[in-house]
Structure formats: C-alpha cells, structure tokens
Design an enzyme around this catalytic site. Structure first.
Site, PDB file in Angstrom:
ATOM      1  CB  THR A   1     -29.893  75.642 -24.731  1.00  0.00           C
ATOM      2  OG1 THR A   1     -29.779  74.956 -25.988  1.00  0.00           O
ATOM      3  CG2 THR A   1     -29.225  77.008 -24.842  1.00  0.00           C
TER       4      THR A   1
ATOM      5  CG  ASP B   1     -18.074  62.546 -28.989  1.00  0.00           C
ATOM      6  OD1 ASP B   1     -18.408  62.953 -30.111  1.00  0.00           O
ATOM      7  OD2 ASP B   1     -17.917  63.300 -28.009  1.00  0.00           O
TER       8      ASP B   1
ATOM      9  NE  ARG C   1     -27.978  66.745 -25.244  1.00  0.00           N
ATOM     10  CZ  ARG C   1     -27.873  66.141 -24.060  1.00  0.00           C
ATOM     11  NH1 ARG C   1     -28.959  65.748 -23.411  1.00  0.00           N
ATOM     12  NH2 ARG C   1     -26.707  65.899 -23.518  1.00  0.00           N
TER      13      ARG C   1
ATOM     14  CG  ASP D   1     -21.407  62.337 -27.387  1.00  0.00           C
ATOM     15  OD1 ASP D   1     -21.788  61.597 -28.322  1.00  0.00           O
ATOM     16  OD2 ASP D   1     -21.505  63.577 -27.411  1.00  0.00           O
TER      17      ASP D   1
END
Ligand code: PRP
Length: 211
Positions: A107, A204, A103, A201
């Site tokens: 945006t 991560d 992703r 995340d």
C-alpha cells in the site's frame, strides 16, 4: 516549504558511488555518513546562535555559540540511523530522538513502530534524517509527529528525493516552516514506489540485507 537540492561535484560523485549496485555495505555506510556531513552544512544554515563573550590570547571579543534550547536530530529508523553519525559530527551538542517507521510494501502507507522523542519540542529546531523521500508519506508523518509535539521549524535531510513525493509534501505542509535538503532530485517513482534511478532500498543496502 523550502527545497534545497545540493549542487556540488563531490556530492554528485559520492552519490554516484552509492547508486552503483556493486557498492558493498561498508562503503555504502561510510559514504552515507560523508554525504550527510556535506548536506548538514546546508541544512544548518539557519541554525540559531547567540552571542558569547570569549577571550582570545590577544583580546576579548564576542563570538557565537549554539542557542538554547538545543536542536534536536531525529533519524527515522531504520535507514535514517545510517545518517546520524554524519549529522552529529557537525552538530555534536544536538539532542537525538528516534522515530521508527516502516512503509507497507504493497500500500506504500507508512506506520510508526517506535518513538523516543523529547516530550516537548516547543521552540526546538528539529532535523529529520531519512535517506529516501519517495512518496513522501513517511516524511510527512514524521513532520506531523514533531509539529504535534510543539516543534515550529523542521528541516529534513534526504539523500534522494522524487518529484512526486516533493509535490505531495509541498501541498501537505502549506503554511508550516519546513525545509527539505536533498542530495539529488531524481526522475520519478516506479510502480513499486521506488525512486528512479535511485539507489534501491537504502535500509537494506546500509545493513547488508541485500544479496
Ligand atoms: C524507506 C525509506 C523511507 C521511506 C520512503 O523506509 O528509508 O523511510 O521508505 O518512502 P516514502 O517516501 O514513500 O514514505 P522503509 O519503509 O523501507 O524502512 P527501512 O528504513 O527500515 O528500510
């Protein structure tokens, strides 16, 4: 679209540990696996089975076995890879296909950078794995991808979802056989497209690229 949000104290407990920012990657990975196995139980509720004659030590009887063609499990790289083992523990005979998606941080648009799926998914039950359903863009693209290859029934297993992403998916998958199984439905998305309260995340945190 059908949505199941897990309602089990063990799932809430394990998710709370995942959310904690001090939980290190090895623990995060182990808990993700355990959570997926618990969610997979719900996600496979309608998996197709067929009758199968067996002989017990006492008699013969009709049991059940997974029907052919085999179900297909599709983790969305990178973070979905952390869910694969938990799923295949419950479904060891499933075929596994891979979709790599990322992703764009600005945006929030997803794009596919890798694909290794069976060519023909006609009549296959497909289980997509991705820990986070944020805007829903990645999952929608993955769902469209497998429908384009002939799948008629898709179940997505996600650890966390945001109401905005769920609503977008609902609208975009109208008329299709899609089920979403969530560990928890969180409050909202923030201005960066992160789930709140969320867990950060997932990629991560699974693979140790934080801190
Ligand atoms: C994260 C996550 C989902 C996606 C969710 O992946 O694992 O795939 O974002 O966001 P969306 O619902 O708004 O599309 P990311 O792009 O960070 O890649 P990664 O798995 O490699 O970390």
């Amino acid at each position: 679209m059908q949505v199941h949000v897990a309602d089990h104290p063990l799932i809430s407990h394990k998710l709370s540990v995942l959310r904690d920012e001090t939980t290190p990657s090895p623990v995060f990975r182990a808990l993700t696996s355990e959570l997926v196995t618990l969610l997979a139980y719900e996600a496979t509720r309608h998996i197709r089975v067929e009758d199968h004659q067996i002989t017990t030590p006492v008699t013969t009887t009709t049991g059940k076995k997974l029907a052919k063609p085999r179900p297909v499990v599709v983790p969305i790289l990178r973070a979905g890879l952390g869910m694969l083992e938990g799923m295949t523990q419950l479904l060891p005979s499933a075929e596994v296909g891979f979709l790599g998606m990322v992703r764009d941080e600005k945006t929030l648009q997803p794009s596919v950078y890798a694909e290794r799926l069976p060519e023909d998914l006609s009549d296959r039950q497909v289980f997509i794995l991705d820990p986070m359903l944020a805007t829903g863009g990645s999952l929608l693209q993955a769902i469209n991808y497998v429908f384009d290859k002939g799948a008629t029934e898709v179940t997505a297993v996600c650890l966390l979802g945001a109401p905005e992403g769920l609503a977008a998916l609902e609208e975009a998958t109208k008329g299709r056989n899609v089920t979403i199984v969530l560990g928890a439905l969180d409050e909202k998305l923030n201005e960066h497209g992160f789930i709140v309260p969320g867990l950060g995340d997932a990629g991560d945190r699974l693979y140790g690229t934080v801190g």
